[in-house]
Design a protein around this motif. Structure first.
Motif, PDB file in Angstrom:
ATOM      1  N   TYR A 143       3.813   9.119  10.192  1.00  0.00           N
ATOM      2  CA  TYR A 143       2.730   9.735   9.424  1.00  0.00           C
ATOM      3  C   TYR A 143       1.962  10.723  10.289  1.00  0.00           C
ATOM      4  CZ  TYR A 143       3.626   6.180   5.937  1.00  0.00           C
ATOM      5  OH  TYR A 143       4.234   5.388   4.992  1.00  0.00           O
ATOM      6  N   ALA A 144       1.911  11.983   9.841  1.00  0.00           N
ATOM      7  CA  ALA A 144       1.132  13.020  10.522  1.00  0.00           C
ATOM      8  C   ALA A 144      -0.212  13.123   9.798  1.00  0.00           C
ATOM      9  CB  ALA A 144       1.859  14.352  10.473  1.00  0.00           C
ATOM     10  N   ILE A 145      -1.300  12.968  10.543  1.00  0.00           N
ATOM     11  CA  ILE A 145      -2.639  12.920   9.961  1.00  0.00           C
ATOM     12  C   ILE A 145      -3.496  14.055  10.504  1.00  0.00           C
ATOM     13  CG2 ILE A 145      -4.671  11.459   9.585  1.00  0.00           C
ATOM     14  CD1 ILE A 145      -2.051  10.193   8.569  1.00  0.00           C
ATOM     15  N   TYR A 146      -4.140  14.795   9.575  1.00  0.00           N
ATOM     16  CA  TYR A 146      -5.203  15.726   9.958  1.00  0.00           C
ATOM     17  C   TYR A 146      -6.443  14.876  10.166  1.00  0.00           C
ATOM     18  CZ  TYR A 146      -2.606  19.745   8.025  1.00  0.00           C
ATOM     19  OH  TYR A 146      -1.677  20.709   7.755  1.00  0.00           O
ATOM     20  N   VAL A 147      -6.886  14.735  11.403  1.00  0.00           N
ATOM     21  CA  VAL A 147      -8.036  13.894  11.707  1.00  0.00           C
ATOM     22  C   VAL A 147      -9.297  14.744  11.730  1.00  0.00           C
ATOM     23  CG1 VAL A 147      -9.097  12.374  13.415  1.00  0.00           C
ATOM     24  CG2 VAL A 147      -6.650  12.225  12.970  1.00  0.00           C
ATOM     25  N   ASP A 148     -10.330  14.267  11.046  1.00  0.00           N
ATOM     26  CA  ASP A 148     -11.611  14.969  11.022  1.00  0.00           C
ATOM     27  C   ASP A 148     -12.121  15.157  12.450  1.00  0.00           C
ATOM     28  OD1 ASP A 148     -11.325  14.652   8.290  1.00  0.00           O
ATOM     29  OD2 ASP A 148     -12.754  13.000   8.146  1.00  0.00           O
ATOM     30  N   ILE A 184       4.767  13.046   5.873  1.00  0.00           N
ATOM     31  CA  ILE A 184       5.421  11.757   6.081  1.00  0.00           C
ATOM     32  C   ILE A 184       6.884  12.063   6.353  1.00  0.00           C
ATOM     33  CG2 ILE A 184       5.995   9.510   5.100  1.00  0.00           C
ATOM     34  CD1 ILE A 184       3.588   9.982   3.148  1.00  0.00           C
ATOM     35  N   ASN A 185       7.373  11.650   7.518  1.00  0.00           N
ATOM     36  CA  ASN A 185       8.742  11.959   7.915  1.00  0.00           C
ATOM     37  C   ASN A 185       9.479  10.655   8.180  1.00  0.00           C
ATOM     38  OD1 ASN A 185      11.111  12.709   9.205  1.00  0.00           O
ATOM     39  ND2 ASN A 185      10.167  14.452  10.222  1.00  0.00           N
ATOM     40  N   LYS A 186      10.353  10.277   7.261  1.00  0.00           N
ATOM     41  CA  LYS A 186      11.060   8.997   7.380  1.00  0.00           C
ATOM     42  C   LYS A 186      12.102   8.994   8.497  1.00  0.00           C
ATOM     43  CE  LYS A 186      14.483  10.063   3.847  1.00  0.00           C
ATOM     44  NZ  LYS A 186      15.035   9.689   2.568  1.00  0.00           N
ATOM     45  N   TYR A 187      12.381  10.157   9.093  1.00  0.00           N
ATOM     46  CA  TYR A 187      13.361  10.239  10.165  1.00  0.00           C
ATOM     47  C   TYR A 187      12.755  10.067  11.553  1.00  0.00           C
ATOM     48  CZ  TYR A 187      16.237  11.900   6.367  1.00  0.00           C
ATOM     49  OH  TYR A 187      16.889  11.997   5.176  1.00  0.00           O
ATOM     50  N   ARG A 188      11.436  10.045  11.639  1.00  0.00           N
ATOM     51  CA  ARG A 188      10.764   9.801  12.927  1.00  0.00           C
ATOM     52  C   ARG A 188      10.751   8.310  13.213  1.00  0.00           C
ATOM     53  NH1 ARG A 188       7.766  14.130  14.956  1.00  0.00           N
ATOM     54  NH2 ARG A 188       6.598  12.675  16.240  1.00  0.00           N
ATOM     55  N   GLU A 189      10.431   7.955  14.443  1.00  0.00           N
ATOM     56  CA  GLU A 189      10.256   6.548  14.802  1.00  0.00           C
ATOM     57  C   GLU A 189       9.187   5.937  13.890  1.00  0.00           C
ATOM     58  OE1 GLU A 189      11.861   4.640  17.105  1.00  0.00           O
ATOM     59  OE2 GLU A 189      13.207   6.340  17.332  1.00  0.00           O
ATOM     60  N   LYS A 244      -7.936   5.145   1.859  1.00  0.00           N
ATOM     61  CA  LYS A 244      -9.315   5.160   1.399  1.00  0.00           C
ATOM     62  C   LYS A 244      -9.330   4.974  -0.111  1.00  0.00           C
ATOM     63  CE  LYS A 244     -13.498   7.912   1.500  1.00  0.00           C
ATOM     64  NZ  LYS A 244     -14.093   9.190   1.890  1.00  0.00           N
ATOM     65  N   VAL A 245     -10.098   4.009  -0.570  1.00  0.00           N
ATOM     66  CA  VAL A 245     -10.211   3.734  -1.999  1.00  0.00           C
ATOM     67  C   VAL A 245     -11.429   4.437  -2.532  1.00  0.00           C
ATOM     68  CG1 VAL A 245     -10.440   1.945  -3.746  1.00  0.00           C
ATOM     69  CG2 VAL A 245      -9.109   1.498  -1.667  1.00  0.00           C
ATOM     70  N   ASN A 246     -11.243   5.233  -3.581  1.00  0.00           N
ATOM     71  CA  ASN A 246     -12.385   5.976  -4.160  1.00  0.00           C
ATOM     72  C   ASN A 246     -13.172   5.122  -5.094  1.00  0.00           C
ATOM     73  OD1 ASN A 246     -11.671   8.246  -2.732  1.00  0.00           O
ATOM     74  ND2 ASN A 246     -10.382   9.033  -4.343  1.00  0.00           N
ATOM     75  N   MET A 252       0.851  -1.165   0.000  1.00  0.00           N
ATOM     76  CA  MET A 252       0.000   0.000   0.000  1.00  0.00           C
ATOM     77  C   MET A 252       0.902   1.235   0.000  1.00  0.00           C
ATOM     78  SD  MET A 252      -2.747   1.169   2.924  1.00  0.00           S
ATOM     79  CE  MET A 252      -1.712   0.627   4.258  1.00  0.00           C
ATOM     80  N   ASP A 253       0.736   2.063  -1.013  1.00  0.00           N
ATOM     81  CA  ASP A 253       1.532   3.272  -1.155  1.00  0.00           C
ATOM     82  C   ASP A 253       0.721   4.462  -0.654  1.00  0.00           C
ATOM     83  OD1 ASP A 253       3.686   4.862  -1.940  1.00  0.00           O
ATOM     84  OD2 ASP A 253       2.771   5.255  -3.893  1.00  0.00           O
ATOM     85  N   ILE A 254       1.133   5.019   0.469  1.00  0.00           N
ATOM     86  CA  ILE A 254       0.431   6.165   1.052  1.00  0.00           C
ATOM     87  C   ILE A 254       1.265   7.414   0.798  1.00  0.00           C
ATOM     88  CG2 ILE A 254      -0.415   7.205   3.178  1.00  0.00           C
ATOM     89  CD1 ILE A 254      -0.916   4.396   4.231  1.00  0.00           C
ATOM     90  N   LYS A 255       0.604   8.444   0.259  1.00  0.00           N
ATOM     91  CA  LYS A 255       1.268   9.701  -0.061  1.00  0.00           C
ATOM     92  C   LYS A 255       0.605  10.845   0.706  1.00  0.00           C
ATOM     93  CE  LYS A 255       0.094   9.448  -4.358  1.00  0.00           C
ATOM     94  NZ  LYS A 255      -0.744   8.374  -4.702  1.00  0.00           N
ATOM     95  N   MET A 256       1.267  11.995   0.711  1.00  0.00           N
ATOM     96  CA  MET A 256       0.677  13.174   1.336  1.00  0.00           C
ATOM     97  C   MET A 256      -0.627  13.514   0.641  1.00  0.00           C
ATOM     98  SD  MET A 256       3.960  15.574   2.263  1.00  0.00           S
ATOM     99  CE  MET A 256       2.918  16.977   2.399  1.00  0.00           C
ATOM    100  N   MET A 257      -1.587  13.961   1.419  1.00  0.00           N
ATOM    101  CA  MET A 257      -2.924  14.363   0.994  1.00  0.00           C
ATOM    102  C   MET A 257      -3.845  13.178   0.667  1.00  0.00           C
ATOM    103  SD  MET A 257      -2.576  17.413   1.732  1.00  0.00           S
ATOM    104  CE  MET A 257      -4.258  17.877   1.446  1.00  0.00           C
ATOM    105  N   ASP A 258      -3.382  11.940   0.868  1.00  0.00           N
ATOM    106  CA  ASP A 258      -4.262  10.779   0.728  1.00  0.00           C
ATOM    107  C   ASP A 258      -5.259  10.760   1.875  1.00  0.00           C
ATOM    108  OD1 ASP A 258      -3.113   9.779  -1.571  1.00  0.00           O
ATOM    109  OD2 ASP A 258      -1.994   8.183  -0.557  1.00  0.00           O
ATOM    110  N   GLU A 259      -6.469  10.341   1.590  1.00  0.00           N
ATOM    111  CA  GLU A 259      -7.461  10.141   2.637  1.00  0.00           C
ATOM    112  C   GLU A 259      -7.245   8.743   3.208  1.00  0.00           C
ATOM    113  OE1 GLU A 259     -11.450  11.014   1.457  1.00  0.00           O
ATOM    114  OE2 GLU A 259     -10.848  12.875   0.483  1.00  0.00           O
TER     115      GLU A 259
END
Length: 60
Positions: A37-42, A27-32, A58-60, A1-8
């Motif tokens: 992954y930093a997420i804006y949660v609804d 997405i910060n590869k230097y963090r633990e 989320k699959v559209n 699964m490839d997760i990118k910035m701005m993906d839901e």
């Protein structure tokens, strides 16, 4: 699964149950690994940091 910035995404718990939904802010590869992954949660006013194993794209 490839997760990118701005993906839901859906954040899941260890049992695979949905905890929250949101959008990938960073997405910060230097963090633990469990906080890369930093997420804006609804409904939250701050970011939530999780690992890739806690996310489902989320699959559209």
């Amino acid at each position: 699964m490839d997760i990118k910035m701005m993906d839901e995404v859906t954040i899941i718990d260890s049992d695979g149950q949905e905890v929250a939904r949101g959008t990938v802010a960073n997405i910060n590869k230097y963090r633990e690994p469990d906080t890369q992954y930093a997420i804006y949660v609804d409904g939250y006013s701050d970011l939530v940091f999780v690992g890739k194993d806690q996310l489902q794209k989320k699959v559209n």
